[in-house]
Design a protein around this motif. Sequence first.
Motif, PDB file in Angstrom:
ATOM      1  N   PRO A  44      81.223  23.230  16.953  1.00 26.53           N
ATOM      2  CA  PRO A  44      81.125  23.641  18.366  1.00 26.53           C
ATOM      3  C   PRO A  44      81.647  22.564  19.309  1.00 26.53           C
ATOM      4  CG  PRO A  44      78.964  23.070  17.489  1.00 26.53           C
ATOM      5  CD  PRO A  44      79.896  23.103  16.317  1.00 26.53           C
ATOM      6  N   TYR A  45      81.872  21.352  18.791  1.00 28.83           N
ATOM      7  CA  TYR A  45      82.421  20.263  19.609  1.00 28.83           C
ATOM      8  C   TYR A  45      83.942  20.160  19.478  1.00 28.83           C
ATOM      9  CZ  TYR A  45      77.580  18.877  20.161  1.00 28.83           C
ATOM     10  OH  TYR A  45      76.245  18.876  20.475  1.00 28.83           O
ATOM     11  N   ASN A  46      84.557  21.092  18.770  1.00 27.11           N
ATOM     12  CA  ASN A  46      86.016  21.090  18.636  1.00 27.11           C
ATOM     13  C   ASN A  46      86.622  21.742  19.875  1.00 27.11           C
ATOM     14  OD1 ASN A  46      88.710  21.332  18.010  1.00 27.11           O
ATOM     15  ND2 ASN A  46      88.372  22.131  15.952  1.00 27.11           N
ATOM     16  N   SER A  47      86.957  20.923  20.855  1.00 25.12           N
ATOM     17  CA  SER A  47      87.482  21.450  22.118  1.00 25.12           C
ATOM     18  C   SER A  47      88.959  21.805  22.037  1.00 25.12           C
ATOM     19  CB  SER A  47      87.245  20.434  23.248  1.00 25.12           C
ATOM     20  OG  SER A  47      87.932  19.216  22.992  1.00 25.12           O
ATOM     21  N   ARG A  63      87.811  25.662  20.618  1.00 23.47           N
ATOM     22  CA  ARG A  63      86.801  26.394  21.382  1.00 23.47           C
ATOM     23  C   ARG A  63      86.995  26.199  22.874  1.00 23.47           C
ATOM     24  NH1 ARG A  63      82.040  27.697  18.047  1.00 23.47           N
ATOM     25  NH2 ARG A  63      82.543  27.134  15.898  1.00 23.47           N
ATOM     26  N   MET A  64      86.784  27.262  23.602  1.00 24.20           N
ATOM     27  CA  MET A  64      86.958  27.215  25.054  1.00 24.20           C
ATOM     28  C   MET A  64      85.700  26.659  25.728  1.00 24.20           C
ATOM     29  SD  MET A  64      90.005  28.389  25.305  1.00 24.20           S
ATOM     30  CE  MET A  64      90.104  28.636  27.083  1.00 24.20           C
ATOM     31  N   GLY A  65      85.891  26.160  26.922  1.00 23.21           N
ATOM     32  CA  GLY A  65      84.766  25.688  27.713  1.00 23.21           C
ATOM     33  C   GLY A  65      84.256  24.321  27.295  1.00 23.21           C
ATOM     34  N   LEU A  66      83.076  23.988  27.804  1.00 23.80           N
ATOM     35  CA  LEU A  66      82.470  22.693  27.525  1.00 23.80           C
ATOM     36  C   LEU A  66      81.798  22.686  26.155  1.00 23.80           C
ATOM     37  CD1 LEU A  66      80.741  22.003  30.976  1.00 23.80           C
ATOM     38  CD2 LEU A  66      82.813  20.914  30.089  1.00 23.80           C
ATOM     39  N   PRO A  67      81.651  21.506  25.545  1.00 21.99           N
ATOM     40  CA  PRO A  67      80.854  21.418  24.315  1.00 21.99           C
ATOM     41  C   PRO A  67      79.406  21.773  24.626  1.00 21.99           C
ATOM     42  CG  PRO A  67      81.384  19.228  25.149  1.00 21.99           C
ATOM     43  CD  PRO A  67      82.182  20.196  25.956  1.00 21.99           C
TER      44      PRO A  67
END
Length: 280
Positions: A208-211, A214-218
């Motif tokens: 989920p920290y793969n920016s 993934r869109m948006g903030l972590p």
Amino acid sequence: MYQNTPSRSTIRLTRRGRLVLIATGAVVAGTAVAVPLLSLDSDQDTRPTALVIPEGWRSSQVYDAIDKALARPAGTAKKALARATLKLPTDAEGNPEGYLFPATYPLNDKTTPESLLSFMVNTANQKFSGAPVAAGAQRNAMNVYQAVTIASIVQAEAAAKADMGKVARVIFNRLERGMPLQMDSTINYALNRATLKTSDADTRIDSPYNSYQRMGLPPTPIDNPGQEAMRAAIAPTPGDWLYFVTVKPGDTRFTANYEEHLRNVAEFNTHQKKSAQPAK
């Protein structure tokens, strides 16, 4: 998604590494803010009398520093979270990342991991819950926890304090355009490392920290930011920048033009190769 966004494999933002020195009896690095927390008591042994938490440290680093400063077994501070009754935002879901405020914390023979963690979070709440921060967050259509998350990225990415406002603006510009943040610092957090190099394989990790993917903030902050990073998060510098890279120390370049960014990245790569060559 913003249809004109270049592929993940070609975009790189700034890369930074941070070396932190832990000296006997105290943690030494970065800039810290002194706050009166625990009463000092004269002691005849050699235990440290203060613990310095630098700006940008991750919670894991803070736990380790607490254990060392209090001469506790590794893992003690992390286990103490369940007993500390920390006053964290609801969005944090019990995770103190972002709220272990960087400061100088006095120590005495009555100091415990729980008391240190509680004071760190209470100090963060004092710094982040004021009217200016709340108003700044609302002005940028976010809540305070999201502002702390942005501040943590700014803290990790900005090569100098003077760049913090511009880094924050890049984050906002990308969010507003529906572009992935593509910040190397979030990849480093996911992999529990600090490095200047991010490979294409790194950008494909399932986290989920793969920016990059993934869109948006972590989902949470990625470190514990200081006040200047927080100020940048709620009042970013005006500008149209979408990319930045620190070509070399003291030379961070911001641009809205992708082709110009590629040239800057090429210069960064050239400088890295030269730096890696052994001296003759």
